[in-house]
Design a protein around this motif. Sequence first.
Motif, short mmCIF file in Angstrom:
data_model
loop_
_atom_site.label_atom_id
_atom_site.label_comp_id
_atom_site.label_asym_id
_atom_site.label_seq_id
_atom_site.Cartn_x
_atom_site.Cartn_y
_atom_site.Cartn_z
N LEU A 59 0.83 -1.20 0.00
CA LEU A 59 0.00 0.00 0.00
C LEU A 59 0.87 1.25 0.00
N LEU A 60 1.91 1.22 0.82
CA LEU A 60 2.78 2.39 0.93
C LEU A 60 3.60 2.64 -0.33
N ILE A 61 4.06 1.55 -0.96
CA ILE A 61 5.01 1.71 -2.07
C ILE A 61 4.33 1.54 -3.43
N GLU A 62 3.65 0.40 -3.63
CA GLU A 62 3.10 0.11 -4.96
C GLU A 62 1.93 1.03 -5.31
N VAL A 63 1.00 1.19 -4.36
CA VAL A 63 -0.16 2.05 -4.63
C VAL A 63 0.29 3.49 -4.87
N THR A 64 1.22 3.95 -4.04
CA THR A 64 1.74 5.32 -4.20
C THR A 64 2.44 5.48 -5.54
N ALA A 65 3.19 4.46 -5.95
CA ALA A 65 3.91 4.53 -7.23
C ALA A 65 2.94 4.68 -8.40
N VAL A 66 1.86 3.89 -8.39
CA VAL A 66 0.88 3.97 -9.47
C VAL A 66 0.18 5.33 -9.44
N GLY A 67 -0.06 5.85 -8.24
CA GLY A 67 -0.65 7.19 -8.14
C GLY A 67 0.25 8.25 -8.74
N ARG A 68 1.54 8.12 -8.53
CA ARG A 68 2.49 9.08 -9.11
C ARG A 68 2.50 8.98 -10.64
N ASP A 110 0.86 -18.85 -16.70
CA ASP A 110 0.71 -17.79 -17.70
C ASP A 110 -0.06 -16.62 -17.11
N TYR A 111 -1.13 -16.91 -16.36
CA TYR A 111 -1.91 -15.85 -15.74
C TYR A 111 -1.05 -15.01 -14.80
N LEU A 112 -0.28 -15.67 -13.94
CA LEU A 112 0.54 -14.95 -12.97
C LEU A 112 1.60 -14.09 -13.66
N GLU A 113 2.16 -14.60 -14.75
CA GLU A 113 3.17 -13.82 -15.48
C GLU A 113 2.54 -12.61 -16.15
N ARG A 114 1.35 -12.79 -16.74
CA ARG A 114 0.67 -11.66 -17.39
C ARG A 114 0.25 -10.62 -16.35
N ASP A 115 -0.22 -11.08 -15.20
CA ASP A 115 -0.63 -10.18 -14.12
C ASP A 115 0.57 -9.39 -13.61
N GLN A 116 1.69 -10.09 -13.40
CA GLN A 116 2.91 -9.42 -12.93
C GLN A 116 3.40 -8.39 -13.95
N GLU A 117 3.34 -8.76 -15.22
CA GLU A 117 3.80 -7.86 -16.28
C GLU A 117 3.00 -6.56 -16.27
N PHE A 118 1.69 -6.66 -16.12
CA PHE A 118 0.84 -5.46 -16.12
C PHE A 118 1.19 -4.55 -14.95
N HIS A 119 1.24 -5.12 -13.75
CA HIS A 119 1.48 -4.29 -12.57
C HIS A 119 2.87 -3.66 -12.58
N LEU A 120 3.88 -4.44 -12.93
CA LEU A 120 5.23 -3.88 -12.94
C LEU A 120 5.42 -2.88 -14.07
N SER A 121 4.72 -3.08 -15.18
CA SER A 121 4.85 -2.14 -16.30
C SER A 121 4.30 -0.77 -15.93
N MET A 122 3.25 -0.73 -15.12
CA MET A 122 2.75 0.57 -14.66
C MET A 122 3.80 1.27 -13.81
N VAL A 123 4.39 0.53 -12.88
CA VAL A 123 5.38 1.11 -11.97
C VAL A 123 6.63 1.54 -12.73
N GLN A 124 7.02 0.76 -13.73
CA GLN A 124 8.24 1.06 -14.49
C GLN A 124 8.16 2.40 -15.22
N LEU A 125 6.96 2.91 -15.42
CA LEU A 125 6.81 4.20 -16.09
C LEU A 125 7.41 5.34 -15.27
N LEU A 126 7.66 5.11 -13.98
CA LEU A 126 8.32 6.12 -13.16
C LEU A 126 9.82 6.17 -13.44
N GLY A 127 10.37 5.10 -14.00
CA GLY A 127 11.79 5.06 -14.29
C GLY A 127 12.66 4.84 -13.06
N ASN A 128 12.07 4.32 -11.98
CA ASN A 128 12.81 4.08 -10.74
C ASN A 128 13.07 2.58 -10.61
N THR A 129 14.25 2.14 -11.03
CA THR A 129 14.56 0.71 -11.05
C THR A 129 14.53 0.09 -9.67
#
Length: 221
Positions: free
Chosen positions: A99-108, A140-159
């Motif tokens: 909640l503190l990190i992932e949700v905030t990252a997507v909000g940013r 396959d479902y878990l990989e697709r789910d992970q890809e979606f969530h991490l791809s949103m966060v990656q848009l911040l450019g913070n590795t």
Amino acid sequence: MTEQRNPVVGISGLAESRPTLKDEAVSIVRRALMSGDMQPGKIYSANALASQLGVSNSPVREAMMALSEKGLLEVVRNRGFRVVEMSPDDQREVYDLRLLIEVTAVGRVADRGVSTEDGQRLAAMVDATLAAARPDNMIDYLERDQEFHLSMVQLLGNTRMTKIIENLRDQSRVSGSYHLAERGLLVASAAEHGPILAALLSGDRNLVESLMTEHLSYSLP
């Protein structure tokens, strides 16, 4: 003391000629953990897994050590590696951190805005995750789910942030993401990606954070 040789259902051999054998082993063992093929509380021998995969012991042991450093396995002296059992309190701690990190990252990301190209790429991931949401297609479902969530966060450019979130997501999943299928919630969970993406693309930070908070509750016991 005898070595534990619990076989892992659902994993197949590796080609010895691949240049990144340890990374391949990490990927395969991680998928087995996420899908429940390697079960919480059970001890697995690196040597036995290496034999099952058809490779030498060293890369598999290194892979399992790497996963233990991420909190997914525990080293059991002279026996092997135990899959971490997450108590309800452990799961709540991971949820709170997400909640503190992932949700905030997507909000940013919503605040910054998403390009048309990235929006289209994320939309394709939403469709792919929903199409993969079947109990007989968990990996396959878990990989697709992970890809979606991490791809949103990656848009911040913070590795570093992305790696932290990836590890937290893995820790929450090793406790039993396969229970989503048992509870008949795969499609419901995947269907929430559409509204999350819509809120993200509209730049509505409050809404996307609210939807993400509700979505992450699937990880709670």
